[in-house]
Design a protein around this motif. Structure first.
Motif, PDB file in Angstrom:
ATOM      1  N   ASP A  77       8.297   1.409  31.056  1.00  0.00           N
ATOM      2  CA  ASP A  77       6.940   0.993  31.245  1.00  0.00           C
ATOM      3  C   ASP A  77       5.866   1.756  31.676  1.00  0.00           C
ATOM      4  OD1 ASP A  77       5.520  -1.543  31.059  1.00  0.00           O
ATOM      5  OD2 ASP A  77       5.472  -2.070  33.029  1.00  0.00           O
ATOM      6  N   LEU A  78       6.382   2.514  32.527  1.00  0.00           N
ATOM      7  CA  LEU A  78       5.090   3.571  33.058  1.00  0.00           C
ATOM      8  C   LEU A  78       4.507   4.381  31.906  1.00  0.00           C
ATOM      9  CD1 LEU A  78       6.321   4.577  36.619  1.00  0.00           C
ATOM     10  CD2 LEU A  78       4.087   3.343  35.896  1.00  0.00           C
ATOM     11  N   LEU A  79       5.879   5.167  31.049  1.00  0.00           N
ATOM     12  CA  LEU A  79       5.349   6.099  30.059  1.00  0.00           C
ATOM     13  C   LEU A  79       4.687   5.316  28.967  1.00  0.00           C
ATOM     14  CD1 LEU A  79       8.790   8.110  29.906  1.00  0.00           C
ATOM     15  CD2 LEU A  79       6.584   8.729  30.770  1.00  0.00           C
ATOM     16  N   ASN A  80       5.181   4.235  28.680  1.00  0.00           N
ATOM     17  CA  ASN A  80       4.503   3.295  27.572  1.00  0.00           C
ATOM     18  C   ASN A  80       3.151   3.136  27.932  1.00  0.00           C
ATOM     19  OD1 ASN A  80       4.522   1.897  25.245  1.00  0.00           O
ATOM     20  ND2 ASN A  80       4.427  -0.104  26.484  1.00  0.00           N
ATOM     21  N   ASP A  81       2.841   2.817  29.177  1.00  0.00           N
ATOM     22  CA  ASP A  81       1.446   2.550  29.631  1.00  0.00           C
ATOM     23  C   ASP A  81       0.339   3.746  29.563  1.00  0.00           C
ATOM     24  OD1 ASP A  81       2.157  -0.037  30.122  1.00  0.00           O
ATOM     25  OD2 ASP A  81       1.857   0.094  32.322  1.00  0.00           O
ATOM     26  N   LEU A  82       1.305   4.730  29.916  1.00  0.00           N
ATOM     27  CA  LEU A  82       0.337   6.079  29.964  1.00  0.00           C
ATOM     28  C   LEU A  82       0.026   6.541  28.392  1.00  0.00           C
ATOM     29  CD1 LEU A  82       2.430   8.506  32.528  1.00  0.00           C
ATOM     30  CD2 LEU A  82      -0.052   7.782  32.652  1.00  0.00           C
ATOM     31  N   SER A  83       1.187   6.135  27.551  1.00  0.00           N
ATOM     32  CA  SER A  83       0.898   6.524  26.162  1.00  0.00           C
ATOM     33  C   SER A  83      -0.263   5.600  25.619  1.00  0.00           C
ATOM     34  CB  SER A  83       2.273   6.347  25.348  1.00  0.00           C
ATOM     35  OG  SER A  83       2.205   6.450  24.062  1.00  0.00           O
ATOM     36  N   VAL A  84      -0.181   4.306  25.566  1.00  0.00           N
ATOM     37  CA  VAL A  84      -1.207   3.466  25.351  1.00  0.00           C
ATOM     38  C   VAL A  84      -2.391   3.514  25.784  1.00  0.00           C
ATOM     39  CG1 VAL A  84      -1.817   0.945  25.249  1.00  0.00           C
ATOM     40  CG2 VAL A  84       0.417   1.390  24.912  1.00  0.00           C
ATOM     41  N   TRP A  85      -2.535   3.871  27.099  1.00  0.00           N
ATOM     42  CA  TRP A  85      -3.871   4.299  27.563  1.00  0.00           C
ATOM     43  C   TRP A  85      -4.514   5.695  27.028  1.00  0.00           C
ATOM     44  CZ3 TRP A  85      -5.081   8.654  31.393  1.00  0.00           C
ATOM     45  CH2 TRP A  85      -6.238   8.512  31.917  1.00  0.00           C
ATOM     46  N   MET A 137      -5.614   0.297  15.242  1.00  0.00           N
ATOM     47  CA  MET A 137      -3.960  -0.065  15.673  1.00  0.00           C
ATOM     48  C   MET A 137      -3.839  -1.369  16.470  1.00  0.00           C
ATOM     49  SD  MET A 137      -3.047   3.912  16.567  1.00  0.00           S
ATOM     50  CE  MET A 137      -1.407   3.903  16.343  1.00  0.00           C
ATOM     51  N   TYR A 138      -2.558  -1.654  16.402  1.00  0.00           N
ATOM     52  CA  TYR A 138      -1.911  -2.593  17.441  1.00  0.00           C
ATOM     53  C   TYR A 138      -2.090  -2.138  18.733  1.00  0.00           C
ATOM     54  CZ  TYR A 138       0.931  -6.084  19.584  1.00  0.00           C
ATOM     55  OH  TYR A 138       1.405  -7.233  20.179  1.00  0.00           O
ATOM     56  N   PRO A 139      -2.352  -2.617  19.860  1.00  0.00           N
ATOM     57  CA  PRO A 139      -2.717  -4.231  19.859  1.00  0.00           C
ATOM     58  C   PRO A 139      -4.129  -4.515  19.822  1.00  0.00           C
ATOM     59  CG  PRO A 139      -2.598  -3.196  22.040  1.00  0.00           C
ATOM     60  CD  PRO A 139      -2.236  -2.109  21.262  1.00  0.00           C
ATOM     61  N   TRP A 140      -4.957  -3.066  19.683  1.00  0.00           N
ATOM     62  CA  TRP A 140      -6.533  -3.577  19.753  1.00  0.00           C
ATOM     63  C   TRP A 140      -6.908  -4.316  18.486  1.00  0.00           C
ATOM     64  CZ3 TRP A 140      -4.246   1.363  20.899  1.00  0.00           C
ATOM     65  CH2 TRP A 140      -4.118   1.751  22.182  1.00  0.00           C
ATOM     66  N   ALA A 141      -6.353  -3.884  17.377  1.00  0.00           N
ATOM     67  CA  ALA A 141      -6.698  -4.333  16.174  1.00  0.00           C
ATOM     68  C   ALA A 141      -6.651  -5.957  15.972  1.00  0.00           C
ATOM     69  CB  ALA A 141      -5.835  -3.795  14.933  1.00  0.00           C
ATOM     70  N   ALA A 176      -7.299  -7.787  18.211  1.00  0.00           N
ATOM     71  CA  ALA A 176      -8.413  -8.493  19.658  1.00  0.00           C
ATOM     72  C   ALA A 176      -9.568  -8.967  18.713  1.00  0.00           C
ATOM     73  CB  ALA A 176      -8.767  -7.448  20.524  1.00  0.00           C
ATOM     74  N   GLU A 177     -10.397  -9.831  19.343  1.00  0.00           N
ATOM     75  CA  GLU A 177     -11.651 -10.162  19.032  1.00  0.00           C
ATOM     76  C   GLU A 177     -12.642  -9.132  18.403  1.00  0.00           C
ATOM     77  OE1 GLU A 177     -14.822 -13.543  20.086  1.00  0.00           O
ATOM     78  OE2 GLU A 177     -12.601 -14.021  20.935  1.00  0.00           O
ATOM     79  N   ASP A 178     -12.674  -8.197  19.496  1.00  0.00           N
ATOM     80  CA  ASP A 178     -13.588  -7.128  19.237  1.00  0.00           C
ATOM     81  C   ASP A 178     -12.519  -5.844  19.690  1.00  0.00           C
ATOM     82  OD1 ASP A 178     -15.243  -4.761  19.336  1.00  0.00           O
ATOM     83  OD2 ASP A 178     -16.699  -6.033  20.963  1.00  0.00           O
ATOM     84  N   PRO A 179     -12.193  -5.163  18.625  1.00  0.00           N
ATOM     85  CA  PRO A 179     -11.153  -4.074  18.870  1.00  0.00           C
ATOM     86  C   PRO A 179     -11.774  -2.984  19.699  1.00  0.00           C
ATOM     87  CG  PRO A 179     -10.920  -4.978  16.525  1.00  0.00           C
ATOM     88  CD  PRO A 179     -12.164  -5.419  17.375  1.00  0.00           C
ATOM     89  N   PHE A 180     -13.015  -2.595  19.309  1.00  0.00           N
ATOM     90  CA  PHE A 180     -13.525  -1.650  20.087  1.00  0.00           C
ATOM     91  C   PHE A 180     -13.686  -1.657  21.514  1.00  0.00           C
ATOM     92  CE2 PHE A 180     -14.695  -0.722  15.677  1.00  0.00           C
ATOM     93  CZ  PHE A 180     -14.439   0.660  15.371  1.00  0.00           C
ATOM     94  N   ALA A 181     -14.190  -3.162  21.762  1.00  0.00           N
ATOM     95  CA  ALA A 181     -14.269  -3.394  23.313  1.00  0.00           C
ATOM     96  C   ALA A 181     -12.904  -3.515  23.897  1.00  0.00           C
ATOM     97  CB  ALA A 181     -14.970  -4.792  23.428  1.00  0.00           C
ATOM     98  N   ALA A 182     -11.869  -3.855  23.203  1.00  0.00           N
ATOM     99  CA  ALA A 182     -10.404  -3.830  23.454  1.00  0.00           C
ATOM    100  C   ALA A 182     -10.155  -2.475  23.891  1.00  0.00           C
ATOM    101  CB  ALA A 182      -9.529  -4.533  22.861  1.00  0.00           C
TER     102      ALA A 182
END
Lengths: 219, 477
Positions: free
Chosen positions: B304-312, B323-327, B329-335
């Motif tokens: 989970d920690l490695l995944n969070d670092l990767s996503v961040w 990209m998923y998961p931001w794509a 979202a209602e506002d992907p850029f804000a996400a």
């Protein structure tokens, strides 16, 4: 009656009792099988054995159920399974009153049935195991250092999880109601050995988590 | 609304068949009447309840399952007694024949049940079963919910289309007959029964000698299926070894086999007592249960920690909003901005809990047996160079209110496959090895080519990263 057949039966019943000889786990079976064998050895014809075969045959069946349930009782006591042990305790208490072989199987089935309901009610107190990571998530969202702009969002995420935990407990209690009227979740039960052994955390951490859990779900 | 007939029939069907069986045998009497009355009560409750949980609870609390079985046993018992013939004098040959015939009948029944199961497993009724499932959905699911999925007609059409496509691509997708044939083959058990029959048919055999020799040679216990139990353990071991989840799982199956042999060796006839075996196996499972939970928790938390670092770190890349998961979202850029701001605070809190529960710091993860195991068996999603990048470049920057530099964002982006000239270096290039091992085990067990006849080929990961090499991974030293 062929004397050879009588002799063959003597050997057969002797072999039956020999099967349990020197096995302390089957002491009752050995004793009754031995009585059955002794009765056979003393008979001069199969006809003489008829009554003993029925009476002692039933005693042997009861003895076997006793031995198996003593084993089960010992096993669950060793593992402090206070609910799982109940079936064997009840069977041992009632088994001597059985009149027929069918009575034996009925008592065994009935007690196992009753105990299985009690066990599943008790296992429901393990709900904190399923909810553990969600309780952690609440802590994570509430304590995470984030810019002010996102603080309310984090609080909202924690609140959503709290709501889902409360709803989960209400649903569990509703589902258990038809099985045991008035059943309520008691989170502290998770500290009892049979549940605690499943949690890979220190007892102090479990106690701490239970306190947090109780404050969330109001139990 | 009563319990849906599909569910109710599944529960009551067996009991109904038992009543029919008694009627066919012309059995009657007070016990049979009580058996029927119990069934009627079960059926009545099925019509009164609409909730399966409440229905089941009432069946159990009224003890109806046990009552029915009890009356059934009492109904059929006099019948079997009368069949055994109690009139006249003792006829050893007839009684011996009756015993041997019963065993012969048992073999016929076992073989028939095996053939029936194989036939059922051919999946010829897969489409009909799918239709039953769809009908159940139509009867029981909320209309509004079904409309959200386009309405029941659309759901039906889509399900049938998907089914046809699967069958066209993999005609044996629903055919499990080979698997059943291999896994449930009763010949070992039948051999034990046949040995007993052969004993009974020896010239000059008598019933008491037949019964005694079964005990003295252990044939009675062998007939209970101890050989099948050991074969089952061997199969389980082969499967576990093909893809061991943890060393604990290997230890458990080895301890069980050892215990089986120990109990068998201690027995005069080399057949373990089934009750002692049962409790010994449960002891072994209980002994290791906490270790398995701990192993899973530790593995999940560092993943989970490695995944969070990767996503961040990914959230900073220019293509992240697509990209998923931001794509979604209602506002992907804000996400993506939100991830950039909140992820470090979340990661730090997760680290604290990991340290609190298991005393493992971020840099200690890579020395931990769970990490080394995941690498050894290629269960780890990320490549070595990517994990090194996360440890060396991303983790030190991951602090609340801190952000990645442009240089690091560019380096991070290069791990992703974006456009035809770039290559993925994020993924472990041997991540497909576990699936390959399953395929290998499957074909070895059920026949060469069986896996591909049912499932899609194992896809290799298109990763430009080098395979993991723990000798060059300094963080595990």
């Amino acid at each position: 009656m062929d004397n050879n057949i009588l002799e063959e039966y003597r050997l057969y019943y002797a072999a039956r009792s020999e099967k349990y000889k020197n096995n302390p786990a089957y002491a009752n079976s050995y004793e009754t099988e031995k009585r059955l064998s002794d009765a056979m050895q003393a008979c001069n014809s199969l006809e003489d054995f008829k009554d003993d075969a029925v009476k002692l045959g039933k005693a042997c069946a009861i003895a076997l159920v006793k031995d198996e349930n003593l084993l089960e009782k010992k096993y669950y006591e060793k593992h402090q399974e206070t609910f799982r042990v109940k079936a064997s305790e009840q069977i041992l208490e009632k088994i001597d009153s059985c009149e027929t072989l069918l009575d034996i199987s009925t008592i065994v089935a009935e007690e196992n049935n009753k105990t299985s309901v009690e066990v599943s009610m008790d296992d429901s107190h393990r709900k904190i195991i399923d909810d553990w990571d969600l309780i952690d998530e609440i802590e994570i969202y509430e304590n995470a250092v984030v810019p002010d702009k996102y603080k309310s969002k984090m609080v909202g995420m924690a609140a959503d999880i709290k709501k889902s935990l409360i709803e989960g407990v209400i649903m569990l209690e509703e589902n258990n109601e038809p099985w045991q009227s008035g059943w309520k979740l008691i989170p502290e039960k998770a500290l009892e050995y049979r549940h605690l052994r499943l949690l890979p955390f220190l007892k102090t951490h479990v106690e701490e988590q239970i306190a947090k859990y109780k404050s969330i779900i109001n139990r | 609304m009563p319990i849906d007939p599909m569910m109710l029939n599944a529960i009551l069907g067996t009991f109904k068949n038992m009543i029919e069986e008694c009627k066919t045998k012309n059995l009657s009497g007070p016990d049979f009447d009580k058996m029927c009355a119990t069934y009627d009560r079960m059926e009545q409750l099925g019509n009164e309840h609409s909730d399966m949980n409440e229905y089941n609870a009432q069946l159990m609390n009224e003890n109806l399952y046990v009552k029915f079985s009890d009356f059934y046993a009492r109904t059929i018992t006099p019948a079997s007694n009368s069949q055994s013939g109690d009139g006249g004098g003792y006829d050893d040959a007839a009684l011996l024949k009756q015993n041997v015939d019963a065993l012969k009948q048992a073999i016929i029944t076992i073989r028939k049940a095996y053939q029936d199961t194989i036939e059922q497993a051919r999946g010829q009724d897969a489409e009909a079963n799918m239709q039953l499932g769809l009908d159940y959905i139509e009867r029981n699911f909320d209309k509004e919910y079904l409309s959200a999925g386009g309405g029941i007609d659309k759901i039906n059409t889509r399900a049938k289309k998907d089914f046809d496509e699967i069958i066209k691509k993999k005609p044996k997708a629903f055919d499990n007959s080979v698997e059943v044939e291999v896994m449930s083959n009763p010949e070992v058990l039948i051999k034990s029964i046949q040995d007993v029959i052969d004993l009974g048919e020896k010239p000059g055999m008598t019933l008491p000698r037949f019964l005694r020799l079964q005990i003295e040679t252990g044939l009675d216990k062998a007939m209970e299926g101890s050989v099948s139990t050991r074969n089952g353990l061997e199969t389980e071991k082969e499967y576990i070894l093909s893809n061991p989840i943890s060393p604990i799982h290997i230890q458990i199956i080895e301890e069980k086999l050892e215990k089986f042999d120990e109990l068998a060796n201690a027995n005069k006839f080399n057949v373990p007592n089934s009750t002692e075996l049962k409790y010994s196996f449960e002891d072994i499972e209980r002994l290791h249960e906490n270790d398995i939970q701990k192993w899973d928790q530790i593995k999940t938390r560092w993943n989970d920690l490695l995944n969070d670092l990767s996503v961040w770190s990914l959230s900073y890349c220019s293509f992240a909003p697509y990209m998923y998961p931001w794509a979604i979202a209602e506002d992907p850029f804000a996400a993506t901005k939100e991830t950039q701001h909140i992820a470090p605070g979340i990661i730090k809190e997760k680290e604290k809990l990991f340290q609190k529960y298991f005393g493992i710091s971020f840099y200690e993860i890579y020395k931990h047996p769970t990490f080394l195991w995941e690498v050894k068996y290629n269960y780890i999603d990320y490549s070595q160079e990517y994990v090194e990048f996360l440890i060396e470049k991303i983790y030190p920057e991951c602090k609340p209110f801190n952000h990645l530099s442009d240089d690091l964002i560019e380096q991070r982006g290069l791990f992703c496959k974006r456009g035809k000239d770039s290559k993925d270096r994020e993924t472990n290039p041997q991540r497909h090895f576990p699936s390959e091992r399953i395929k290998e085990w499957y074909d070895k067990k059920f026949g060469e080519g069986r896996y591909l006849s049912k499932y899609d080929a194992v896809e290799k990961y298109e990763s430009a990263a080098k395979p993991w090499n723990l000798n060059s991974f300094k963080y595990c030293k």
